[in-house]
Structure formats: structure tokens, C-alpha cells
Design an enzyme around this catalytic site. Structure first.
Site, PDB file in Angstrom:
ATOM      1  N   ALA A   9     -42.320  76.410  49.433  1.00 37.41           N
ATOM      2  CA  ALA A   9     -42.334  75.442  48.322  1.00 37.41           C
ATOM      3  C   ALA A   9     -42.448  76.130  46.963  1.00 37.41           C
ATOM      4  O   ALA A   9     -42.591  75.455  45.948  1.00 37.41           O
ATOM      5  CB  ALA A   9     -43.486  74.456  48.511  1.00 37.41           C
ATOM      6  N   TYR A 152     -27.182  86.383  59.335  1.00 39.65           N
ATOM      7  CA  TYR A 152     -27.673  85.156  58.676  1.00 39.65           C
ATOM      8  C   TYR A 152     -27.123  83.935  59.415  1.00 39.65           C
ATOM      9  O   TYR A 152     -27.868  82.998  59.741  1.00 39.65           O
ATOM     10  CB  TYR A 152     -27.273  85.119  57.201  1.00 39.65           C
ATOM     11  CG  TYR A 152     -27.716  83.837  56.528  1.00 39.65           C
ATOM     12  CD1 TYR A 152     -29.072  83.599  56.290  1.00 39.65           C
ATOM     13  CD2 TYR A 152     -26.807  82.841  56.162  1.00 39.65           C
ATOM     14  CE1 TYR A 152     -29.505  82.413  55.705  1.00 39.65           C
ATOM     15  CE2 TYR A 152     -27.228  81.658  55.573  1.00 39.65           C
ATOM     16  CZ  TYR A 152     -28.580  81.453  55.346  1.00 39.65           C
ATOM     17  OH  TYR A 152     -29.010  80.263  54.776  1.00 39.65           O
TER      18      TYR A 152
HETATM   19  P1  NDP Z   1     -35.054  80.119  47.553  1.00 43.23           P
HETATM   20  O1  NDP Z   1     -34.937  81.592  47.619  1.00 43.23           O
HETATM   21  O2  NDP Z   1     -34.898  79.452  46.232  1.00 43.23           O
HETATM   22  O3  NDP Z   1     -36.432  79.651  48.227  1.00 43.23           O
HETATM   23  C1  NDP Z   1     -36.842  80.173  49.458  1.00 43.23           C
HETATM   24  C2  NDP Z   1     -38.276  79.779  49.749  1.00 43.23           C
HETATM   25  O4  NDP Z   1     -38.633  80.321  51.038  1.00 43.23           O
HETATM   26  C3  NDP Z   1     -39.262  80.325  48.751  1.00 43.23           C
HETATM   27  O5  NDP Z   1     -40.222  79.343  48.447  1.00 43.23           O
HETATM   28  C4  NDP Z   1     -39.914  81.481  49.472  1.00 43.23           C
HETATM   29  O6  NDP Z   1     -41.271  81.631  49.065  1.00 43.23           O
HETATM   30  C5  NDP Z   1     -39.870  80.991  50.926  1.00 43.23           C
HETATM   31  N1  NDP Z   1     -39.969  82.108  51.866  1.00 43.23           N
HETATM   32  C6  NDP Z   1     -39.079  83.090  52.072  1.00 43.23           C
HETATM   33  N2  NDP Z   1     -39.556  83.986  52.968  1.00 43.23           N
HETATM   34  C7  NDP Z   1     -40.798  83.556  53.308  1.00 43.23           C
HETATM   35  C8  NDP Z   1     -41.805  84.058  54.164  1.00 43.23           C
HETATM   36  N3  NDP Z   1     -41.646  85.180  54.865  1.00 43.23           N
HETATM   37  N4  NDP Z   1     -42.969  83.366  54.279  1.00 43.23           N
HETATM   38  C9  NDP Z   1     -43.143  82.237  53.576  1.00 43.23           C
HETATM   39  N5  NDP Z   1     -42.231  81.705  52.751  1.00 43.23           N
HETATM   40  C10 NDP Z   1     -41.071  82.359  52.608  1.00 43.23           C
HETATM   41  O7  NDP Z   1     -33.932  79.570  48.559  1.00 43.23           O
HETATM   42  P2  NDP Z   1     -33.433  78.082  48.935  1.00 43.23           P
HETATM   43  O8  NDP Z   1     -34.333  77.064  48.411  1.00 43.23           O
HETATM   44  O9  NDP Z   1     -31.996  78.022  48.586  1.00 43.23           O
HETATM   45  O10 NDP Z   1     -33.509  78.165  50.517  1.00 43.23           O
HETATM   46  C11 NDP Z   1     -34.360  77.355  51.303  1.00 43.23           C
HETATM   47  C12 NDP Z   1     -33.773  77.284  52.700  1.00 43.23           C
HETATM   48  O11 NDP Z   1     -32.480  76.706  52.645  1.00 43.23           O
HETATM   49  C13 NDP Z   1     -33.605  78.624  53.410  1.00 43.23           C
HETATM   50  O12 NDP Z   1     -33.934  78.446  54.765  1.00 43.23           O
HETATM   51  C14 NDP Z   1     -32.106  78.926  53.233  1.00 43.23           C
HETATM   52  O13 NDP Z   1     -31.636  79.750  54.261  1.00 43.23           O
HETATM   53  C15 NDP Z   1     -31.548  77.532  53.332  1.00 43.23           C
HETATM   54  N6  NDP Z   1     -30.241  77.304  52.739  1.00 43.23           N
HETATM   55  C16 NDP Z   1     -29.956  77.643  51.439  1.00 43.23           C
HETATM   56  C17 NDP Z   1     -28.704  77.356  50.912  1.00 43.23           C
HETATM   57  C18 NDP Z   1     -28.312  77.744  49.537  1.00 43.23           C
HETATM   58  O14 NDP Z   1     -27.090  77.841  49.261  1.00 43.23           O
HETATM   59  N7  NDP Z   1     -29.232  77.940  48.616  1.00 43.23           N
HETATM   60  C19 NDP Z   1     -27.689  76.628  51.703  1.00 43.23           C
HETATM   61  C20 NDP Z   1     -28.100  76.331  53.062  1.00 43.23           C
HETATM   62  C21 NDP Z   1     -29.323  76.630  53.531  1.00 43.23           C
HETATM   63  P3  NDP Z   1     -42.029  83.016  48.791  1.00 43.23           P
HETATM   64  O15 NDP Z   1     -40.998  84.018  48.376  1.00 43.23           O
HETATM   65  O16 NDP Z   1     -43.009  82.673  47.713  1.00 43.23           O
HETATM   66  O17 NDP Z   1     -42.691  83.334  50.074  1.00 43.23           O
HETATM   67  C1  8X3 Z   2     -26.617  79.391  52.556  1.00 42.07           C
HETATM   68  C2  8X3 Z   2     -25.225  79.051  52.166  1.00 42.07           C
HETATM   69  O1  8X3 Z   2     -22.807  79.745  52.438  1.00 42.07           O
HETATM   70  O2  8X3 Z   2     -24.310  81.376  51.500  1.00 42.07           O
HETATM   71  O3  8X3 Z   2     -26.935  79.002  53.839  1.00 42.07           O
HETATM   72  O4  8X3 Z   2     -24.388  80.851  53.822  1.00 42.07           O
HETATM   73  S1  8X3 Z   2     -24.154  80.321  52.507  1.00 42.07           S
END
Ligand code: NDP
Ligand code: 8X3
Length: 251
Positions: A9, A152
């Protein structure tokens, strides 16, 4: 309203989900590794919406931390209605023969094992109440593998499979399981993938209008706001110019 737990979050989708649910009157449990961001969000949500916030600082990859921090929350906070398994990342973009094994570990440990550790802790609490809703954040990368996305994409395909398995196993306890698969969304995702290379990160979103974190949060909330007898199992959402993980009409 209830209690929602959102992993990851401190940024992106997770932060937008926390603000959205708080705005609807839910008490929220927010988690992440960046303590200062967690505390800032806790203050914001408490002041803006007058709800209760529990901020939990742990790394989802570390089973012992998950157990010690999440597993020991006070009894009242265990009545979690909605779990949003969102924490995740992509690390690098490489062909399989050149990939970094550290990047592979980071993705598998966070996106797959972290989701499992958190779920394993929370599900018994939901089971004991015969209710709950688990949202697993997958990706269009779960549905179609793209070049250099190998590991990934595999982790997100695993999230897809785990979601199907959860849905079967948790049917007797009336726990809903929804997998949401977003396409390209501009968050910190690409900055993390390209390890702080802003030019590479920006390039990903050129030539089309990507999803925003709020778009995804709105859909997450929608899935949890349907009547009790309705469950969206699997949902793919993309920007208008994206057909799947491979085809984006960049103009
Ligand atoms: P962000 O990088 O903006 O946010 C990722 C969040 O995950 C951060 O709050 C980070 O918090 C947390 N996180 C990462 N690693 C850990 C860990 N080891 N322990 C605890 N928390 C962790 O990315 P998004 O919001 O874009 O991504 C969120 C999800 O959506 C992911 O699962 C991503 O794979 C997925 N996703 C993203 C897409 C995109 O295009 N953006 C599309 C499809 C899916 P902190 O670093 O503080 O720990
Ligand atoms: C994150 C979106 O297209 O970079 O899941 O894999 S993409």
C-alpha cells in the site's frame, strides 16, 4: 463497513486501493516495506476519513516476518473482510539465457511466495467466520507471455492458477476469490523494473493512455461491492489502446 487488508500500500494500486476503501468507510490494514510512506499514509487516511488504520511494516518474502507481524495482530483486526494481495514487482526485462537469478528470486519470492504466506495467515481467520473476499492482482502477463517477460509472466500465471485453486478450496467457507489482471498502468512499476532508469520507465507509456492506479482501485472496489451471492472470478482490464500483454496500438 468492515476491514480490508491491502499488501503493497506504499505506492501504485495498493495505495489507491487504501484511499478508495478508506473513503468508503472501511478500516484498513496497510502493509509494505517503506515505513515512512506507510506512516504518512496512515496519518492521511486517519485525518481525511476518520477511519481506523493499522500500518504493518514487513517484507512479504520473509515468512517469519509475515508470521511475526501479520500473524500477531489484535483479535479485533483479524476480522478481515477483504484481502487485496497486491504487493509485487517485475525485476528486469531479459531473455531467459541472460536473466539475473537475483531478479528471478525477487519476483518468485514476492509475487508467488509472498502472496501465499499472507494468504495462509489470513484465510483461517476468514474461514472461522465463513466469509471473506480475496482479490489477487495478476496481470495481462498471466494470460500471454511477451518477449523477455519469461519469469515475470510465469509468476503472474502462477497467481492465476493459485486463484483458481483458492476458489475451489474455499467454496465450502463461502470465501470469494477474484483475480484481477490489469494491463499497462503507470505507477512505480516500470521504475522498479528498470531499477530507477526514468527514461526507460517513461518509454513504456509513450504513445498511448495507460491505466492509472485509481482505475485499478475502482475495479477492485467494484468487485467487492456486488451482492453477496455474486462473485467475479477473473477479470482482465486494459487501456483502450491495449488488446493484450503484447499488442498495444502506440500512436
Ligand atoms: P508499484 O511499484 O507502484 O507498487 C508496488 C507495491 O508493492 C509497493 O507498495 C511495494 O511496497 C510493494 N512491495 C513490493 N515488494 C514487496 C515486498 N517484498 N514486501 C512487501 N511489499 C512489497 O507497482 P504497482 O502498483 O503497479 O503494482 C502492484 C501489483 O500490480 C504488482 O503485483 C504488479 O505486478 C501488478 N501489476 C502492475 C501493472 C502495471 O502495469 N503497473 C499491471 C498488472 C499488474 P514497498 O516497496 O514499500 O515494500
Ligand atoms: C504489468 C504489465 O505488461 O508490463 O503486469 O507485464 S506488463
Amino acid at each position: 463497513m468492515g476491514i480490508v487488508l491491502i499488501t503493497g500500500a506504499t505506492a501504485g494500486f495498493g495505495q489507491a486501493c487504501a484511499i478508495t476503501y478508506a473513503g468508503k468507510g472501511y478500516d484498513v490494514i496497510i502493509t509494505g516495506r517503506r515505513k515512512e510512506r506507510l506512516e504518512a499514509l496512515q496519518t492521511q487516511l486517519t485525518q481525511e476519513f476518520g477511519i481506523n488504520v493499522l500500518a504493518l511494516n514487513f517484507d512479504v518474502r520473509k515468512e517469519e516476518e509475515v508470521k511475526a507481524v501479520l500473524g500477531t495482530i489484535p483479535e479485533d483486526w483479524r476480522k478481515i473482510d477483504i484481502l487485496v494481495n497486491n504487493a509485487g514487482l517485475a525485476a528486469g526485462l531479459s531473455t531467459i539465457d541472460e536473466g539475473s537469478t537475483d531478479d528471478w528470486d525477487a519476483m518468485i519470492d514476492t509475487n508467488v511466495k509472498g502472496l501465499l504466506y499472507v494468504s495462509r495467515t489470513v484465510i483461517p481467520w476468514m474461514r472461522s467466520r465463513t466469509m471473506g473476499h480475496i482479490i489477487n492482482i495478476g496481470s495481462t502477463a498471466a494470460k500471454l507471455v511477451y518477449a523477455k517477460g519469461n519469469v515475470y509472466c510465469a509468476t503472474k500465471a502462477a497467481v492465476d492458477a493459485i486463484s483458481q485453486g483458492m476458489r475451489i478450496d474455499l467454496l465450502p467457507y463461502r470465501i470469494k476469490v477474484t483475480a484481477i489482471h490489469p494491463g499497462a498502468a503507470e505507477t512505480e512499476f516500470s521504475m522498479v523494473r528498470f531499477k530507477g532508469d526514468e527514461d526507460k520507465a517513461k518509454e513504456v507509456y509513450k504513445g498511448f493512455i495507460p491505466l492509472t492506479a485509481q482505475d485499478v482501485a475502482d475495479v477492485v472496489y467494484y468487485c467487492t461491492s456486488l451482492p453477496p451471492h455474486v462473485c467475479i472470478n477473473d477479470l482482465v482490464m486494459t487501456p483502450l489502446q491495449q488488446a493484450n500483454a503484447y499488442y498495444i496500438d502506440k500512436k
